[in-house]
Scaffold this motif. Sequence first.
Motif, mmCIF file in Angstrom:
data_model
loop_
_atom_site.group_PDB
_atom_site.id
_atom_site.type_symbol
_atom_site.label_atom_id
_atom_site.label_comp_id
_atom_site.label_asym_id
_atom_site.label_seq_id
_atom_site.Cartn_x
_atom_site.Cartn_y
_atom_site.Cartn_z
ATOM 1 N N GLU A 75 0.794 -1.227 0.000
ATOM 2 C CA GLU A 75 0.000 0.000 0.000
ATOM 3 C C GLU A 75 0.828 1.279 0.000
ATOM 4 O OE1 GLU A 75 -2.107 1.136 3.596
ATOM 5 O OE2 GLU A 75 -1.132 -0.519 4.684
ATOM 6 N N HIS A 76 2.096 1.180 0.355
ATOM 7 C CA HIS A 76 2.931 2.391 0.400
ATOM 8 C C HIS A 76 3.939 2.432 -0.748
ATOM 9 C CE1 HIS A 76 1.785 1.627 4.717
ATOM 10 N NE2 HIS A 76 1.249 2.816 4.494
ATOM 11 N N ALA A 77 3.611 1.774 -1.843
ATOM 12 C CA ALA A 77 4.522 1.757 -2.999
ATOM 13 C C ALA A 77 4.775 3.167 -3.536
ATOM 14 C CB ALA A 77 3.950 0.866 -4.094
ATOM 15 N N TRP A 78 3.880 4.100 -3.248
ATOM 16 C CA TRP A 78 4.067 5.472 -3.710
ATOM 17 C C TRP A 78 5.269 6.149 -3.048
ATOM 18 C CZ3 TRP A 78 3.332 9.057 0.279
ATOM 19 C CH2 TRP A 78 2.628 8.595 1.392
ATOM 20 N N LEU A 79 5.798 5.525 -1.975
ATOM 21 C CA LEU A 79 6.996 6.057 -1.316
ATOM 22 C C LEU A 79 8.272 5.340 -1.764
ATOM 23 C CD1 LEU A 79 5.739 6.666 2.335
ATOM 24 C CD2 LEU A 79 6.673 8.393 0.785
ATOM 25 N N THR A 80 8.160 4.498 -2.782
ATOM 26 C CA THR A 80 9.346 3.835 -3.321
ATOM 27 C C THR A 80 10.254 4.866 -3.979
ATOM 28 O OG1 THR A 80 8.156 1.782 -3.725
ATOM 29 C CG2 THR A 80 10.172 2.129 -4.978
ATOM 30 N N ALA A 81 11.507 4.890 -3.583
ATOM 31 C CA ALA A 81 12.467 5.838 -4.146
ATOM 32 C C ALA A 81 13.874 5.347 -3.821
ATOM 33 C CB ALA A 81 12.238 7.232 -3.572
ATOM 34 N N PRO A 82 14.862 5.814 -4.570
ATOM 35 C CA PRO A 82 16.232 5.347 -4.340
ATOM 36 C C PRO A 82 16.757 5.656 -2.948
ATOM 37 C CG PRO A 82 16.058 6.479 -6.446
ATOM 38 C CD PRO A 82 14.770 6.728 -5.715
ATOM 39 N N MET A 83 17.472 4.684 -2.399
ATOM 40 C CA MET A 83 18.297 4.872 -1.211
ATOM 41 C C MET A 83 19.737 4.569 -1.630
ATOM 42 S SD MET A 83 15.983 3.052 1.755
ATOM 43 C CE MET A 83 14.225 3.381 1.900
ATOM 44 N N HIS A 84 20.679 4.854 -0.758
ATOM 45 C CA HIS A 84 22.079 4.621 -1.109
ATOM 46 C C HIS A 84 22.693 3.594 -0.182
ATOM 47 C CE1 HIS A 84 25.672 5.324 -3.278
ATOM 48 N NE2 HIS A 84 26.309 5.979 -2.318
ATOM 49 N N THR A 85 23.831 3.068 -0.610
ATOM 50 C CA THR A 85 24.502 2.013 0.155
ATOM 51 C C THR A 85 25.700 2.515 0.945
ATOM 52 O OG1 THR A 85 25.831 1.477 -1.782
ATOM 53 C CG2 THR A 85 23.790 0.236 -1.471
ATOM 54 N N GLY A 86 25.972 3.803 0.906
ATOM 55 C CA GLY A 86 27.102 4.344 1.652
ATOM 56 C C GLY A 86 26.765 5.702 2.223
ATOM 57 N N SER A 87 27.634 6.227 3.077
ATOM 58 C CA SER A 87 27.345 7.482 3.761
ATOM 59 C C SER A 87 27.588 8.696 2.868
ATOM 60 C CB SER A 87 28.198 7.598 5.029
ATOM 61 O OG SER A 87 29.573 7.556 4.703
ATOM 62 N N ARG A 88 28.440 8.579 1.866
ATOM 63 C CA ARG A 88 28.698 9.694 0.953
ATOM 64 C C ARG A 88 27.806 9.515 -0.275
ATOM 65 N NH1 ARG A 88 32.840 13.499 0.197
ATOM 66 N NH2 ARG A 88 33.173 14.121 -1.973
ATOM 67 N N ILE A 89 26.937 10.474 -0.537
ATOM 68 C CA ILE A 89 25.911 10.290 -1.550
ATOM 69 C C ILE A 89 26.416 10.697 -2.941
ATOM 70 C CG2 ILE A 89 23.522 10.710 -2.171
ATOM 71 C CD1 ILE A 89 24.002 9.285 0.547
ATOM 72 N N GLY A 90 26.575 11.985 -3.190
ATOM 73 C CA GLY A 90 27.003 12.429 -4.511
ATOM 74 C C GLY A 90 26.091 11.854 -5.593
ATOM 75 N N ASP A 91 26.702 11.240 -6.613
ATOM 76 C CA ASP A 91 25.916 10.626 -7.685
ATOM 77 C C ASP A 91 25.977 9.101 -7.645
ATOM 78 O OD1 ASP A 91 28.496 10.128 -8.470
ATOM 79 O OD2 ASP A 91 28.305 11.010 -10.468
#
Length: 291
Positions: A38-54
């Motif tokens: 029911e909350h698929a509308w909140l699906t969005a990228p997360m990252h695997t490390g503490s430094r985000i950048g690109d």
Amino acid sequence: MPSRLHLPAPLSGSTALLDRGSRIMWRTLGRPIDLDGEHAWLTAPMHTGSRIGDGWVAETAKALGGRTERDGDGGLLADFSVLDGPGFAASTVHPMIRDFYEHTSRWRMEVWAQWNPVLQPGGEFVSRAFGTRVQQLAIPTRPLDVARGMDSTVVRILDSTDEQYAAAWLRTLRDTGDYVYSGCYSARTLPGSDRPSVHVAFPLESGNVQVFLRPHALPDGGLELSSPPGKFGQDGAYVVVRERGTHASRAPIHESFRLYVDDEQVLRTDHVLKLGRITAVRLHYKLTEIG
């Protein structure tokens, strides 16, 4: 809509404890969510490390079975009319604004920022302790921070059918190369809504900040995007974290963007960010088409 766009991240060092403490806080404030239901509308990228950048951009395309594309002509939305619905028609908005959203890479950006003097010290602390360190959401706190301008890069994120799933808009300080914003842009319809909103996700380690902005056409051909106060599931800002399950909370952050073409045919944007009812920072963008 793919929901597996996130992976657990390793933790290390004292800053990892600080970041995890932040996630625990948002977990406590939030509610459990099901990104596969029911909350698929909140699906969005997360990252695997503490430094985000690109770093999250390639991960997102891989999870989709797709690829990325930098063609110098990419836009935040493949077609601005995807926002059409009851009460909004893209055709009523000035053509320069539509061109900006469909061909964002063609536009150069100049930025001015003015903070509420009471909140500016707190904003600078957050920017230095989190934003600059993790290379994400490092909102400028002093006018000279952006004196030499901000560079803008758009990377199209294509799915397995080669259609644009989203666009990564990467903005860096021209003077230092540090990331200010690293966002994932698309159009998304909220549960029960009558038309799409602009959806922006800012990936973080094991989480993200998301903003749903409702479009309104202005009488002069301008465009207003707003994330007002409201209930869970309505337009606004959300923090999503993976910490002993996945949790989400509405954040007391409210934004408005007013895009307009001035008397000299220059595209400009007034951006206001509020914490609750208090204006925290005002930003002004001058947008100039390249070439």
